[in-house]
Design a protein around this motif. Sequence first.
Motif, PDB file in Angstrom:
ATOM      1  N   GLU A  94     -37.529 -45.648 -38.470  1.00 29.95           N
ATOM      2  CA  GLU A  94     -36.232 -44.955 -38.497  1.00 29.95           C
ATOM      3  C   GLU A  94     -36.058 -44.040 -37.296  1.00 29.95           C
ATOM      4  O   GLU A  94     -34.953 -43.777 -36.881  1.00 29.95           O
ATOM      5  CB  GLU A  94     -36.111 -44.142 -39.778  1.00 29.95           C
ATOM      6  CG  GLU A  94     -35.854 -45.038 -40.982  1.00 29.95           C
ATOM      7  CD  GLU A  94     -35.118 -44.334 -42.091  1.00 29.95           C
ATOM      8  OE1 GLU A  94     -35.361 -43.131 -42.267  1.00 29.95           O
ATOM      9  OE2 GLU A  94     -34.315 -45.013 -42.770  1.00 29.95           O
ATOM     10  N   SER A  96     -36.096 -42.920 -33.405  1.00 27.60           N
ATOM     11  CA  SER A  96     -35.824 -43.648 -32.159  1.00 27.60           C
ATOM     12  C   SER A  96     -37.038 -43.608 -31.224  1.00 27.60           C
ATOM     13  O   SER A  96     -37.685 -42.570 -31.078  1.00 27.60           O
ATOM     14  CB  SER A  96     -34.622 -43.020 -31.448  1.00 27.60           C
ATOM     15  OG  SER A  96     -34.542 -43.545 -30.147  1.00 27.60           O
ATOM     16  N   MET A  98     -36.729 -45.527 -28.120  1.00 23.28           N
ATOM     17  CA  MET A  98     -36.204 -46.152 -26.913  1.00 23.28           C
ATOM     18  C   MET A  98     -36.829 -45.512 -25.661  1.00 23.28           C
ATOM     19  O   MET A  98     -36.842 -44.277 -25.530  1.00 23.28           O
ATOM     20  CB  MET A  98     -34.673 -45.957 -26.890  1.00 23.28           C
ATOM     21  CG  MET A  98     -33.970 -46.627 -25.747  1.00 23.28           C
ATOM     22  SD  MET A  98     -34.100 -48.418 -25.806  1.00 23.28           S
ATOM     23  CE  MET A  98     -32.982 -48.828 -27.114  1.00 23.28           C
ATOM     24  N   CYS A 122     -41.385 -53.526 -31.754  1.00 22.80           N
ATOM     25  CA  CYS A 122     -41.210 -52.282 -30.995  1.00 22.80           C
ATOM     26  C   CYS A 122     -40.827 -52.557 -29.542  1.00 22.80           C
ATOM     27  O   CYS A 122     -39.975 -51.870 -28.965  1.00 22.80           O
ATOM     28  CB  CYS A 122     -42.486 -51.432 -31.065  1.00 22.80           C
ATOM     29  SG  CYS A 122     -42.805 -50.760 -32.704  1.00 22.80           S
ATOM     30  N   ALA A 125     -37.297 -53.645 -29.396  1.00 23.43           N
ATOM     31  CA  ALA A 125     -36.394 -52.541 -29.746  1.00 23.43           C
ATOM     32  C   ALA A 125     -36.414 -51.443 -28.675  1.00 23.43           C
ATOM     33  O   ALA A 125     -35.841 -50.375 -28.883  1.00 23.43           O
ATOM     34  CB  ALA A 125     -36.768 -51.967 -31.105  1.00 23.43           C
TER      35      ALA A 125
END
Length: 185
Positions: A94, A96, A98, A122, A125
């Motif tokens: 859940e 972030s 990035m 991962c 994403a």
Amino acid sequence: MPADLAHIRQVMAEADCLYTNEQLEAAIHQVAQSINAELAERNPVVFCVMNGGLIFAGKLLPQLDFPLELSYLHATRYRNETTGGELFWKAKPEISFMDRDVLIIDDILDEGHTLAAISDFCKHAGARQVHTVVLIDKTHDRKARPDLKADYVGLPCVDRYIFGYGMDYKGYWRNAPGIYAVKGL
Ligand SMILES: O=P(O)(O)OC[C@H]1O[C@H](OP(=O)(O)OP(=O)(O)O)[C@H](O)[C@@H]1O
Ligand SMILES: Nc1nc2[nH]cnc2c(=O)[nH]1
């Protein structure tokens, strides 16, 4: 169907202890030192893979001496059985991550389908780099990919079904204070 508790107790009574709590704590300390040396400047997002990673993460994390963010994910393919099936995501990350380094903490690299799928997830994403640490790497030639390895490994183990230190036998004995192999498996 309710678990047969007599059977669950008998499995523990007959199990072979592969690693004691002291041996596991020594291995976790070594792993923590390696991670401290390599990830201290990376500001990682750390994910504990539930349920099995819980005890290992709980013992490892207080030994990491740099700032990190912690969350969890839950992917399972054994679902309290002793053989693995299709990977099922119970909880995706859940928080972030990035463009961040990610550290995945799990109890065991067995065939490696779980760790490979989580790492791939991962990366796709947006993680900058995915690092993996497992307490146990099972020794056999059935890895999902021939080159599949965790970046940090506590201890190797023989090709038997094991429980304890977060790992279950039919949903039980995750609380066992060492690593045990089921008689006959
Ligand atoms: O390398 P593999 O063969 O893919 O197996 C390793 C995975 O199996 C176990 O999870 P499990 O599916 O039992 O879920 P759980 O942790 O919730 O028990 C363990 O915690 C690893 O995540
Ligand atoms: N409990 C447990 N879970 C696993 N997941 C993959 N291999 C194993 C194992 O040997 N024991």
